[in-house]
Design an enzyme around this catalytic site. Structure first.
Site, PDB file in Angstrom:
ATOM      1  N   TYR A 124       4.955  -3.929  -8.422  1.00 40.99           N
ATOM      2  CA  TYR A 124       5.835  -4.242  -9.542  1.00 40.99           C
ATOM      3  C   TYR A 124       5.091  -4.325 -10.872  1.00 40.99           C
ATOM      4  CZ  TYR A 124       8.823  -5.833  -5.663  1.00 40.99           C
ATOM      5  OH  TYR A 124       9.533  -5.934  -4.504  1.00 40.99           O
ATOM      6  N   HIS A 172       3.832  -3.713   2.043  1.00 45.27           N
ATOM      7  CA  HIS A 172       5.005  -3.285   1.284  1.00 45.27           C
ATOM      8  C   HIS A 172       5.742  -2.120   1.939  1.00 45.27           C
ATOM      9  CE1 HIS A 172       6.573  -3.425  -3.136  1.00 45.27           C
ATOM     10  NE2 HIS A 172       7.554  -3.288  -2.266  1.00 45.27           N
TER      11      HIS A 172
END
Length: 291
Positions: free
Chosen positions: A48, A111
């Site tokens: 992010y 992730h």
């Protein structure tokens, strides 16, 4: 805030704040506002590009409320480009902890199930867990095949699988497998990018309950024992998203919402999806913060 118990005994809040696609300069204020409004679960990731902002927001939120780090449940994730090498994963986590201004996270996730890399990465997570840098470890976006393969090689079972889940996509095989293995399910994009907020079925139920469409969608998910991490930068919306424990949906309402399933991932999912080709992964893992 209601909590669920992970398979290692750790209590995890059932509603938290997601910060995907939040610019770095907005993240700190957003996270501080969430903590000031009694959020304890904060979910971020190296991908992010805003871990530093999360760390700053946590510091500000704790200072404003008098709470301590131990009052929070902080999640971050291993970037795809750091996967596949034990030392690289360990070094990356040390850097991520520094950005977050903490010496541990409550939950550390892989992730994505990067081809031929996630089992090696998991070995590093197991040692990170043993060393106390993470109180719990888990995965994101793992399907039944990925989980089966991981469990065949793992010494420690994942405590969480964070998947895309909302009334438009249910991933039933993965959900059933995780529930059978006592792996806690967590929904990213629990509001499906807002695509059902004007749906007649959702709105009919919302009106009957005296709640918002978003609250109905989130309630539908927590009644299936999911953890949810909706994103909002506004204090009023944060409060609304957390105010879902004073009503319930009956069996017919649950089924009405379930019938909205299209079993379609978000339109950008393929950009980040595990490709199955070890020579192709660099196309989508090269730049943290590139959405």
């Amino acid at each position: 805030m209601e909590k669920v118990k992970l398979n290692n005994g750790l209590a995890m809040p059932q509603v938290g704040l997601g910060v995907w696609k939040v610019p770095l300069d907005v993240t700190a204020k957003m996270v501080a506002t969430a903590i000031e409004n009694d959020y304890t679960l904060i979910d971020t990731a190296k991908q992010y590009g805003n871990e530093q902002g999360v760390g700053q927001g946590i510091a500000a939120g704790l200072a404003a409320t008098g709470k301590s780090r131990d009052d929070l449940f902080l999640t971050t994730k291993i970037f795809n480009g750091d996967q596949g090498d034990y030392d690289r994963v360990r070094n990356a986590v040390n850097q991520q902890l520094a950005a977050l201004q903490t010496d541990y996270v409550d939950l550390l996730l892989l992730h994505w199930p990067v081809f031929n890399r996630y089992n090696t990465s998991w070995k590093a997570l197991e040692d990170i867990y043993r060393d106390g840098q993470a109180k719990a470890i888990g995965v994101c976006n793992f399907n039944v095949d990925h989980l089966t393969n991981l469990l065949d090689h793992a010494e420690i079972k994942p405590m969480v699988n964070q998947i895309e889940f909302n009334p438009r996509i249910h991933q039933p095989d993965t959900v059933a497998f995780c529930q059978g293995q006592h792996i806690q399910l967590e929904a990213w994009s629990p509001l499906g990018n807002g695509q059902l907020l004007d749906n007649p079925v959702i709105n009919k139920i919302a009106k009957a309950k005296g709640k918002s469409p978003a609250q109905v969608e989130l309630r539908w998910e927590i009644q299936q024992d999911f953890v949810v991490i909706p994103k909002s930068t506004h204090a009023a919306r944060m409060k609304e998203n957390a105010d879902i424990f004073d009503f319930s949906l009956d069996a017919d309402e649950m089924e009405e919402i379930a019938m909205l399933d299209e079993e379609k991932h978000s339109i950008w999912y393929q950009k980040f999806k595990w490709s199955g080709n070890p020579d192709g992964v660099d196309d989508y893992i090269a730049k943290p913060g590139a959405y």
